[in-house]
Scaffold this active site. Structure first.
Site, short mmCIF file in Angstrom:
data_model
loop_
_atom_site.label_atom_id
_atom_site.label_comp_id
_atom_site.label_asym_id
_atom_site.label_seq_id
_atom_site.Cartn_x
_atom_site.Cartn_y
_atom_site.Cartn_z
N LYS A 1 0.85 -1.19 0.00
CA LYS A 1 0.00 0.00 0.00
C LYS A 1 0.89 1.24 0.00
O LYS A 1 1.96 1.24 0.61
CB LYS A 1 -0.90 -0.04 1.24
CG LYS A 1 -1.95 1.05 1.31
CD LYS A 1 -2.82 0.82 2.54
CE LYS A 1 -3.90 1.88 2.71
NZ LYS A 1 -4.75 1.61 3.89
N SER B 1 -9.44 1.74 3.11
CA SER B 1 -8.61 2.50 2.19
C SER B 1 -7.61 1.63 1.42
O SER B 1 -6.95 2.11 0.50
CB SER B 1 -7.84 3.56 2.98
OG SER B 1 -7.01 2.96 3.97
N SER C 1 -9.68 -0.85 7.25
CA SER C 1 -9.17 -0.59 5.90
C SER C 1 -8.47 -1.76 5.24
O SER C 1 -8.12 -1.69 4.07
CB SER C 1 -8.22 0.61 5.93
OG SER C 1 -8.95 1.80 6.17
#
Length: 430
Positions: free
Chosen positions: A4, A79, A103
């Protein structure tokens, strides 16, 4: 595998999907990157996300939204939406995401893969660009619980560079997966199955409970009334910490800088105005408000008190139950644009996940079915602090009986992946 884009990678862009960090090249690797690199992990690059991890749909990115590989008109969740989508399509075997209020777990549910949020402090946060420091935790997204266990065996353990990291033994999770749930008690919080939950999601999660029961578990319903308070408590605390953490992004030290400023104050103002997106600004403003002298006691201090109440309620639940089973989200993945037009609706989509971060507990999202539109549904297993192995074993037991985690979007390369859940080695990757 891939990371990420809020995890620092030496010499490679790390932008948090924000204009304000455009061009930022970290001079060091995060601890998690060091450990996986030492084990032979091959990184394919960085993954799109909600800007500074603020969002539940991966639509707030400066680079544009992440689309769900099962239906390109729908969101991938957030996210860590890029991480979940990459695993679902077979672009990577596993990805590392971060989880502040769901997330990792929510996008894993939306994309039909498995995502694990470990116990707070069991994985070093050194090198993770912070959103809310007391809630953030990194963990794996993969196709199965066994894959998640293999990755966690490599990344867990004490790190002297992270003052919140725990001195927990590293390794052994994968080898502990037996799939035997004989005598284990699993609680179903009735407060997570009421109003607002899509009937198809409810049915799929209750069907997952039946599978776990067939593996030897005892499943019981119980009341967990603190769930009523988790969303407001989470957003007050998270926004307050975000307001503090994001004050460092000012155009002076690193990243993007606005042009045409007159003095230092004007530089700050123009850089932050032009560099941050709407959702990040909204949360900074909310956090600054609840930390202000006139409202600190009324909002932030009270939220911390309720956080302690929530943690105590979960601690009490785990005196009776080994695991808890809940939905991951009230619905399957919404259409692109729907949540951005109604931020409050987006915040409420985290109702079943944020409590885990407030209490610092381990939790896992596992695929458990599809709705009538062909979109994946996720079930969440929650364990007591440091009960990561128990959570993974519960999911592994479920995945020994089902093949939901083996399903893949028909148009993607994942349709050709070998079956998951078989023999996995932690030496040299998965």
């Amino acid at each position: 595998m891939a990371y990420k884009d809020n995890i620092c990678t030496k010499g490679a862009p790390t932008t948090c999907a924000s204009k304000i960090l455009d061009g930022f090249l970290p001079c060091y690797d995060a601890t998690i990157v060091e450990r996986l690199s030492a084990a032979g992990a091959v990184s394919m690059g960085k993954l799109n996300m909600d800007e500074f991890a603020m969002g539940s749909t991966s639509e707030t990115s400066w680079y544009g939204p992440v689309k769900n590989p099962w239906d390109l008109t729908r969101v991938s969740g957030g996210s860590s939406g890029g991480a979940a989508a990459a695993v679902a399509t077979g672009e990577v075997w596993y990805a590392i995401g971060s989880d502040t209020g769901g997330s990792i777990r929510q996008p894993a549910a939306y994309c039909g893969v498995t995502g694990m949020k470990p116990t707070y402090g069991s994985v070093s946060r050194y090198g993770l660009i912070a959103y809310a420091s007391s809630l953030d935790q990194m963990g794996p997204i993969a196709r199965s619980a066994a894959d998640c266990a293999a990755v966690l065996d490599l990344i867990q353990g004490r790190d002297p560079r992270d003052g919140t990291s725990l001195d927990v033994p590293a390794g052994g999770l994968l080898n502990s997966l037996t799939g035997d749930l004989t005598g284990k008690k699993i609680g179903l919080p009735v407060d997570c199955f009421g109003e607002g939950l899509d009937p198809q999601v409810r049915s799929a999660v209750l069907a997952a409970a039946d599978v776990l029961k067939a593996r030897g578990a005892v499943v019981e319903e119980f009341a967990l009334p603190v769930m009523e308070y988790v969303v407001p408590t989470y957003y007050i605390i998270a926004a307050a910490e975000a307001s503090s953490n994001l004050s460092r992004f000012d155009g002076v030290k690193y990243g993007w800088r606005a042009e045409g400023y007159e003095d230092l104050a004007d530089l700050y103002c123009k850089t932050r105005t032009q560099g941050f997106g709407a959702e990040v600004k909204r949360r900074i403003l909310l956090g600054t408000f609840v930390l202000s002298s006139g409202y600190y006691d009324a909002y932030y201090k009270k939220a911390l008190q309720v956080k302690a109440v929530i943690k105590n309620a979960f601690d009490e639940a785990f005196t009776k139950y080994d695991l808890l089973l809940t939905p991951v989200a009230p619905t399957t993945a919404p259409k692109l644009g729907e949540s951005l037009s109604d931020p409050l609706k987006m915040y409420l989509s985290d109702i079943y996940t944020v409590s885990v971060n407030l209490a610092g507990l381990p939790a896992l999202s596992m695929p458990c079915g599809f709705d009538d539109r062909g979109m994946p549904i996720g079930a969440q297993l929650i364990g007591p602090a440091l009960g990561d192995g128990m959570v993974l074993n519960g999911a592994h037991a479920f995945q020994l009986e089902t093949d939901w985690h083996r399903r893949a979007p028909s148009s993607g390369p994942a349709g050709h992946l070998p079956p998951c859940g078989g023999k996995v080695t932690t030496k040299g990757g998965i």
